[in-house]
Design an enzyme around this catalytic site. Sequence first.
Site, mmCIF file in Angstrom:
data_model
loop_
_atom_site.group_PDB
_atom_site.id
_atom_site.type_symbol
_atom_site.label_atom_id
_atom_site.label_comp_id
_atom_site.label_asym_id
_atom_site.label_seq_id
_atom_site.Cartn_x
_atom_site.Cartn_y
_atom_site.Cartn_z
ATOM 1 N N SER A 63 23.462 4.881 -23.412
ATOM 2 C CA SER A 63 23.839 6.295 -23.477
ATOM 3 C C SER A 63 24.141 6.696 -24.914
ATOM 4 O O SER A 63 24.225 7.886 -25.216
ATOM 5 C CB SER A 63 25.052 6.565 -22.577
ATOM 6 O OG SER A 63 26.089 5.643 -22.855
ATOM 7 N N LYS A 131 23.489 -5.865 -19.881
ATOM 8 C CA LYS A 131 23.287 -5.112 -18.641
ATOM 9 C C LYS A 131 21.844 -4.644 -18.625
ATOM 10 O O LYS A 131 21.308 -4.260 -19.661
ATOM 11 C CB LYS A 131 24.228 -3.912 -18.559
ATOM 12 C CG LYS A 131 23.981 -3.028 -17.327
ATOM 13 C CD LYS A 131 25.094 -2.038 -17.073
ATOM 14 C CE LYS A 131 25.050 -0.809 -17.910
ATOM 15 N NZ LYS A 131 23.815 0.001 -17.783
ATOM 16 N N GLU A 200 25.618 3.645 -10.000
ATOM 17 C CA GLU A 200 25.736 4.975 -10.616
ATOM 18 C C GLU A 200 25.137 6.054 -9.717
ATOM 19 O O GLU A 200 24.049 5.880 -9.161
ATOM 20 C CB GLU A 200 25.008 4.981 -11.972
ATOM 21 C CG GLU A 200 25.012 6.369 -12.616
ATOM 22 C CD GLU A 200 24.583 6.397 -14.077
ATOM 23 O OE1 GLU A 200 24.311 5.327 -14.649
ATOM 24 O OE2 GLU A 200 24.527 7.506 -14.630
#
Length: 284
Positions: A63, A131, A200
């Site tokens: 992000s 991740k 998510e």
Amino acid sequence: MSTYTIDTATSRATPQPAPMKRLTAPAILARKGKEPIVALTAYTMRTAQLLDPHCDFLLVGDSLGQVIYGLPSTIPVSLEMMCAHGAAVVRGSWHALVCVDMPFGSYEESPAQAFRNAARVLKETGAAAVKLEGGEAMAETVAFLVRRGIPVIGHVGLTPQAVNTLGGYRARGRDDAEAAKVMADAKAVADAGCFALVIEGVMEEIAADVTRAVACPTIGIGASAQCDGQILVTEDMMGMFERTPRFVKRYGDLAGEIGKAAEAYAAEVKARTFPTEDQIYRPK
Ligand code: KIV
């Protein structure tokens, strides 16, 4: 709460008092069903210093593409960006486990490609885990990495790197087929050996069902309070942006504070009331 001094020779932050040992992947795994796991994103050394005493793990999320670089999505984020920011976050933290996101294109081709790039991330940053996004399609890759010494956090549900195939960022699991797919994805990567699983942007019941169904801790974002932990993008929860997704709760108003400080500075520069005697040098 720790305070930090910077060792100028090594650039490392030295916390006082010295904190407990850094959390490990097995320690996070052992928190399944126990004390909730606190996680936030961090991209820089100073932010890591401030968050570290309060977090179990810090995620150097891709992000950062949107948050730091103003990119339209996470797709253009490179391995070099992730390594540079990952190393900064490791230098600024002592207590939290640091996990670095594998960026789009750095792991999907084959387990071997994933291992090569994940090993580079761990070597160049000092982070303890990576991740990667994806469920059933990534299970073989997750198992390959874990068997070779790379701890992995999975990421299912709304996977932002799939924006082009998903057609946007809408929450997943609104119909039975989508709900079943999220569950199958979660089970696949959890069974492959993830030590934690980010869920998510899914319907609340699905996140709660997945949390009951998998052996590793689930970390929710736009998911459920029933998850084993929560994560948010730090700049979102600190109030750096005017618009945030529905699942973000603002715990601060950094944008307001920064705007106020810049306004006060500009006014004093224009009025020649800054710098004052306190901020200038004169011969002794
Ligand atoms: O990139 C990121 O910041 C993330 C979290 C929000 C889970 O993947």
